[in-house]
Scaffold this motif. Sequence first.
Motif, PDB file in Angstrom:
ATOM      1  N   THR A   1       0.845  -1.187   0.000  1.00 52.85           N
ATOM      2  CA  THR A   1       0.000   0.000   0.000  1.00 52.85           C
ATOM      3  C   THR A   1       0.884   1.242   0.000  1.00 52.85           C
ATOM      4  OG1 THR A   1      -1.694  -1.223   1.193  1.00 52.85           O
ATOM      5  CG2 THR A   1      -1.869   1.175   1.186  1.00 52.85           C
ATOM      6  N   HIS A   2       0.764   2.059  -1.048  1.00 52.49           N
ATOM      7  CA  HIS A   2       1.679   3.190  -1.212  1.00 52.49           C
ATOM      8  C   HIS A   2       1.052   4.217  -2.158  1.00 52.49           C
ATOM      9  CE1 HIS A   2       5.727   4.958  -0.988  1.00 52.49           C
ATOM     10  NE2 HIS A   2       5.494   5.362  -2.222  1.00 52.49           N
ATOM     11  N   THR A   3       1.343   5.490  -1.878  1.00 55.77           N
ATOM     12  CA  THR A   3       0.919   6.568  -2.773  1.00 55.77           C
ATOM     13  C   THR A   3       2.109   7.469  -3.058  1.00 55.77           C
ATOM     14  OG1 THR A   3      -1.341   6.536  -1.914  1.00 55.77           O
ATOM     15  CG2 THR A   3      -0.660   8.523  -3.074  1.00 55.77           C
ATOM     16  N   ASP A   4       2.340   7.752  -4.343  1.00 55.36           N
ATOM     17  CA  ASP A   4       3.369   8.698  -4.765  1.00 55.36           C
ATOM     18  C   ASP A   4       2.720   9.813  -5.569  1.00 55.36           C
ATOM     19  OD1 ASP A   4       5.824   7.741  -3.767  1.00 55.36           O
ATOM     20  OD2 ASP A   4       6.061   6.329  -5.427  1.00 55.36           O
ATOM     21  N   THR A   5       3.283  11.015  -5.462  1.00 52.29           N
ATOM     22  CA  THR A   5       2.769  12.134  -6.249  1.00 52.29           C
ATOM     23  C   THR A   5       3.904  12.846  -6.968  1.00 52.29           C
ATOM     24  OG1 THR A   5       2.912  13.663  -4.386  1.00 52.29           O
ATOM     25  CG2 THR A   5       0.784  12.546  -4.719  1.00 52.29           C
TER      26      THR A   5
END
Length: 167
Positions: free
Chosen positions: A58-62
């Motif tokens: 589970t990971h979010t990059d922007t």
Amino acid sequence: WTIGTAGSCTAAQLLGNPGFETGTASPWTASSGVIADSSKEPPHAGTWDAWLDGYGETHTDTLSQSVAVPSGCSSYKFTFYMHIDTAETSTTTAYDTLKLQVLNSSGTVLSTLYTYSNLNANTGYSLHTFTTLGSYAGQTITLKFTGTEDSVDQTSFVIDDTAFNVS
């Protein structure tokens, strides 16, 4: 006679550090580790690229950049090259996604231009082109990529050689 200001567009490429070749994000804003020179996800050209996600958890990059969109141009074209590779095996479910959004100066989402996913995985890079940004002429907008992974099976969204050309 008087030359009107309509059509007073100076042809230009508006993005800073469009191929990430400085080795840093600036003037992009990026999550830690996104600007990469890894041979695991080689760039479209040069040495550096923007590698969002690829963790298999589970990971979010922007990745985002603010840009002042000039008025009076007849062509507004945002382009980038992207390679998507995934360990997901589904051919029907988008488990991992990358949203491309337009935000205003206060961070409100004005538009979602496209949502990519593990279902768009490809070999090599493909060119993505958006020609609808003229509707934001005279405004300062932020172009923002948001990559979101679920808890299993990595998907890597690798972006390189961006450009926002006006003419």
